[in-house]
Structure formats: C-alpha cells, structure tokens
Design an enzyme around this catalytic site. Structure first.
Site, PDB file in Angstrom:
ATOM      1  N   HIS A  89       0.807  -1.222   0.000  1.00  0.00           N
ATOM      2  CA  HIS A  89       0.000   0.000   0.000  1.00  0.00           C
ATOM      3  C   HIS A  89       0.840   1.272   0.000  1.00  0.00           C
ATOM      4  O   HIS A  89       0.461   2.264  -0.620  1.00  0.00           O
ATOM      5  CB  HIS A  89      -0.948   0.019   1.208  1.00  0.00           C
ATOM      6  N   CYS A 159       4.509   1.870   7.861  1.00  0.00           N
ATOM      7  CA  CYS A 159       3.374   2.679   7.412  1.00  0.00           C
ATOM      8  C   CYS A 159       2.480   3.054   8.597  1.00  0.00           C
ATOM      9  O   CYS A 159       1.648   3.957   8.486  1.00  0.00           O
ATOM     10  CB  CYS A 159       2.568   1.956   6.331  1.00  0.00           C
TER      11      CYS A 159
END
Length: 196
Positions: A89, A159
């Site tokens: 992602h 992340c």
C-alpha cells in the site's frame, strides 16, 4: 518461468521521483542513486520473480529415511525466522518481522534451512502480512507434500509506526492454520504448547 526485474525502468523512475521531490538527480550525492536503488530493489524484491510453485521447487530438498508415515503427528517447528518485507500500500518497510513455521511431515521432512529460505523468499515481494503467511503455507504444502501447516508472523509496519498514526510500539500478529492444525483441536493445542 522467472520474471526479470527491469532495472533500467527502475533507474528512470527513481530519477523522476528525485526530480519530483524537488532535488537535482545529477548532483554528486544523488548521481548514482538510481542505479543503487535499482540494484537494491532486485535484491529486496527477488521473490516477485517467482510463483509460489517455483519457490517450492527451488526449496524442496527433503529427507525420507526413517519418516515413513507419521502416525503420531510429530510436529516440526522453526521459530523466529527474521525477515523483512514491504507493504504494497505504501511501499513501506515491514520490520522486526519474526515468522514461525510448523508442519506435520508425511513420509519426508524438509531441510530446516529450506523452511527459512521459503519464508524469506515469500517476504521479498510487495506484500500484505496476511498474504505472506498464506504464501508460506502454500509453498510449504507443495514442498513438504502435507496439508498440515501453520504460520505465525509478528511484525512492525513503518506505514503505521513512522507515518500516519505513528504508533511506534504497535505490532501486527497474524496466523494461518491449515489441515489438522485447523480441524483438530488436540493437534492445535499440541502446536500451541510446542511453540510457546
């Protein structure tokens, strides 16, 4: 068939990213960066060049002597295999990743280093942590020719720790249970006792 990583394309795109960030890709400190990044990507994303079936074929060295059947359901466990991966992602690092792989041999056992190599190669892709466990379980099933496989993964995700919510101590834990580990409560309890 192995899919080659396109190093030249990576170099072009990294140069473009440097420019998009507002820096000069021709300055001394950055001049060789596109080539270095392309070389690094070939290493850290090596697993993307192979299917799960191809990885299974690469690491299927087995030993059969003394392993005819396994009526007792003896479990083989390799704990705390340290790997890293990258989240698909954000292309962010998944780090401090520890993988535990367990299986019940059926007529043969895999070389122990092959289990660590399987985990490492499955992680060297743009990944989700959940998919890493599934990939390892699939590769193990093919290589060891057994459906009885379990995979546990614990990792930090940059992340989540270095951006966004910035929760530096948050860990993600996932598990995959296949075969008797999923369907047989006694075998599952035996597994949990073994990996403590």
């Amino acid at each position: 068939m192995k899919k080659e990583i396109d190093r030249e394309a990576i170099e072009r795109h990294i140069k473009g990213i440097i420019t998009a960030l507002g820096d000069n890709p021709e300055r001394e400190g950055l001049k060789d960066t596109p080539q270095r990044v392309a070389k690094m990507y070939c290493e850290i994303f090596e697993g993307m060049q192979y299917t799960n079936e191809e990885i299974a074929a690469m690491f299927d060295k087995c030993f059969t002597e003394g392993f005819e059947g396994n009526p007792c359901g003896d479990i083989v466990v390799v704990k705390d295999i340290e790997v890293f991966s990258h989240c698909e992602h954000h292309l962010a690092l998944m780090y401090d990743m520890k993988i535990t792989v367990a299986y019940i041999p059926q007529n043969k056992v895999l070389g122990l280093s092959k289990i660590a190599r399987i985990a490492d190669m499955a992680a060297r892709r743009l990944q989700l942590q959940e998919r890493i466990g599934t990939d390892i379980a699939e590769i193990m099933s093919i290589s060891a020719k057994t459906e009885d496989v379990a995979v546990f993964i614990s990792a930090n995700h940059s992340c989540m720790t270095a951006r966004g919510i910035e929760k530096t101590t948050a860990k993600t834990v996932t598990s995959v249970l296949r075969g008797r580990f999923e369907t047989d409560e006694n075998m599952r309890n035996k597994l949990y006792f073994t990996i403590k």
